[in-house]
Design an enzyme around this catalytic site. Structure first.
Site, PDB file in Angstrom:
ATOM      1  N   ALA A   5      -3.531   4.774  43.854  1.00 18.26           N
ATOM      2  CA  ALA A   5      -4.788   5.075  44.530  1.00 18.26           C
ATOM      3  C   ALA A   5      -5.917   4.500  43.679  1.00 18.26           C
ATOM      4  O   ALA A   5      -5.815   4.450  42.456  1.00 18.26           O
ATOM      5  CB  ALA A   5      -4.977   6.583  44.691  1.00 18.26           C
ATOM      6  N   GLU A  10       1.600  12.324  31.276  1.00 16.77           N
ATOM      7  CA  GLU A  10       1.093  11.659  32.476  1.00 16.77           C
ATOM      8  C   GLU A  10       0.933  10.166  32.191  1.00 16.77           C
ATOM      9  O   GLU A  10       0.642   9.757  31.058  1.00 16.77           O
ATOM     10  CB  GLU A  10      -0.247  12.276  32.879  1.00 16.77           C
ATOM     11  N   SER A  13       3.485  16.975  35.340  1.00 15.80           N
ATOM     12  CA  SER A  13       2.369  17.028  36.289  1.00 15.80           C
ATOM     13  C   SER A  13       2.717  17.772  37.572  1.00 15.80           C
ATOM     14  O   SER A  13       1.834  18.024  38.398  1.00 15.80           O
ATOM     15  CB  SER A  13       1.898  15.614  36.644  1.00 15.80           C
ATOM     16  N   ASP A  34       1.925   0.878  42.907  1.00 19.33           N
ATOM     17  CA  ASP A  34       2.404   2.133  43.505  1.00 19.33           C
ATOM     18  C   ASP A  34       2.340   2.184  45.030  1.00 19.33           C
ATOM     19  O   ASP A  34       1.923   3.208  45.614  1.00 19.33           O
ATOM     20  CB  ASP A  34       1.625   3.311  42.925  1.00 19.33           C
ATOM     21  N   LYS A  71       7.205   3.473  35.863  1.00 18.60           N
ATOM     22  CA  LYS A  71       6.340   4.172  34.910  1.00 18.60           C
ATOM     23  C   LYS A  71       6.384   5.677  35.178  1.00 18.60           C
ATOM     24  O   LYS A  71       6.863   6.124  36.226  1.00 18.60           O
ATOM     25  CB  LYS A  71       4.901   3.664  34.996  1.00 18.60           C
ATOM     26  N   CYS A 100      -4.437   5.250  39.636  1.00 14.80           N
ATOM     27  CA  CYS A 100      -3.564   4.251  39.017  1.00 14.80           C
ATOM     28  C   CYS A 100      -4.119   2.835  39.070  1.00 14.80           C
ATOM     29  O   CYS A 100      -3.897   2.052  38.138  1.00 14.80           O
ATOM     30  CB  CYS A 100      -2.173   4.324  39.649  1.00 14.80           C
ATOM     31  N   HIS A 149       9.303   9.321  38.472  1.00 14.16           N
ATOM     32  CA  HIS A 149       9.274  10.532  37.666  1.00 14.16           C
ATOM     33  C   HIS A 149      10.617  11.258  37.629  1.00 14.16           C
ATOM     34  O   HIS A 149      11.353  11.249  38.627  1.00 14.16           O
ATOM     35  CB  HIS A 149       8.237  11.507  38.231  1.00 14.16           C
ATOM     36  N   HIS A 158       6.311  14.307  43.384  1.00 16.02           N
ATOM     37  CA  HIS A 158       6.178  13.047  44.111  1.00 16.02           C
ATOM     38  C   HIS A 158       6.886  11.932  43.347  1.00 16.02           C
ATOM     39  O   HIS A 158       7.021  11.990  42.138  1.00 16.02           O
ATOM     40  CB  HIS A 158       4.696  12.680  44.301  1.00 16.02           C
ATOM     41  N   ASP A 180       5.734   4.550  40.345  1.00 15.77           N
ATOM     42  CA  ASP A 180       5.951   5.862  39.744  1.00 15.77           C
ATOM     43  C   ASP A 180       7.431   6.207  39.898  1.00 15.77           C
ATOM     44  O   ASP A 180       7.997   6.057  40.998  1.00 15.77           O
ATOM     45  CB  ASP A 180       5.098   6.921  40.459  1.00 15.77           C
TER      46      ASP A 180
END
Length: 235
Positions: free
Chosen positions: A171, A132, A63, A15, A125, A175, A57, A100, A55
């Site tokens: 982070a 989540e 989330s 990420d 992902k 993750c 999304h 995000h 990520d």
């Protein structure tokens, strides 16, 4: 954990996206951009495969605070209960975040400092709005599905003969932590290179120190970039 030195190794870069980095990221991790040179050094080493997670999304992800009505939709403070999309009787509570890494948005892009041409595969992902997903191996309930991730990472690593993974990125307490833990659950030897990780919070069970404790208890090595585990890649 003891270093076996056996089998093929993979690098998992977690990420490293604009929304997770200062100065403008929606969920910026302090110093997140600063680990780019360390990760690029690792990308120059002869791993069998080098994989980036991302990520990715949908705009209405569960989330996001924008997916919930007030007053219980305050980013970083509120939480929500979600249901396992495959087993609807199972639930868990997750934090509420600002939007995000929305797919195809600037915030979802890798930071330009990263040597992205060296990635062999990119796994997207968190694609299922209902659940989540911190780890590219499985969602928060442990499910694997094509709705949540763009391919089955565990199956791919097995097909490539990978026995060991090195994990870096953002982070640390989210993750990176769950990527390493899920890799270990898949039977892989796992090392997290600490100089290649930044976290939101350092102290406490919910911070990086707690993450390291949990990972070590599972047999995951938290190692230095100058340690024998990394040096062995060039030998």
């Amino acid at each position: 954990m003891a270093f076996s030195g056996r089998g093929r190794s993979a690098l998992l870069v977690v990420d490293m996206q604009e929304d997770f980095c200062p100065p403008n990221g929606a969920l910026a991790v302090p110093g997140g951009r600063d680990i780019g040179p360390t990760i690029n050094h690792l990308l120059s080493l002869p791993f069998h495969v080098k994989i980036a997670t991302r990520d990715f999304h949908p705009p209405d992800h569960i989330s996001f605070f924008t997916s919930h009505p007030p007053p219980n939709n305050i980013p970083f403070q509120s939480s929500t209960t979600i249901f396992d999309p495959l087993h609807n009787s199972e639930t868990t509570t997750i934090p509420i975040w600002p939007p995000h890494c929305v797919r195809d948005s600037p915030g979802a892009e890798f930071i330009p400092e990263l040597s992205t041409s060296k990635f062999d595969r990119i796994i997207d992902k968190g694609r299922d709005r209902r659940v989540e997903m911190f780890s590219p191996f499985a969602d928060i309930f442990g499910n694997k599905s094509k709705e949540s991730a763009s391919f089955d990472l565990a199956a791919y690593l097995k097909d490539e003969g990978v026995m060991r993974v090195f994990v870096v990125g953002l982070a640390g307490e989210y993750c990176v932590r769950y990527t390493a833990i899920d890799a270990r659950k898949e039977g892989l030897e796992v090392f997290v290179v600490e100089e290649g990780v930044k976290s939101i919070q350092q102290e406490g069970e919910g911070g990086w120190e707690g993450a390291k404790k949990e990972m070590r208890e599972m047999g995951i090595g938290v190692v230095g970039i100058d340690g024998e585990e990394v040096r062995s890649l060039s030998e």
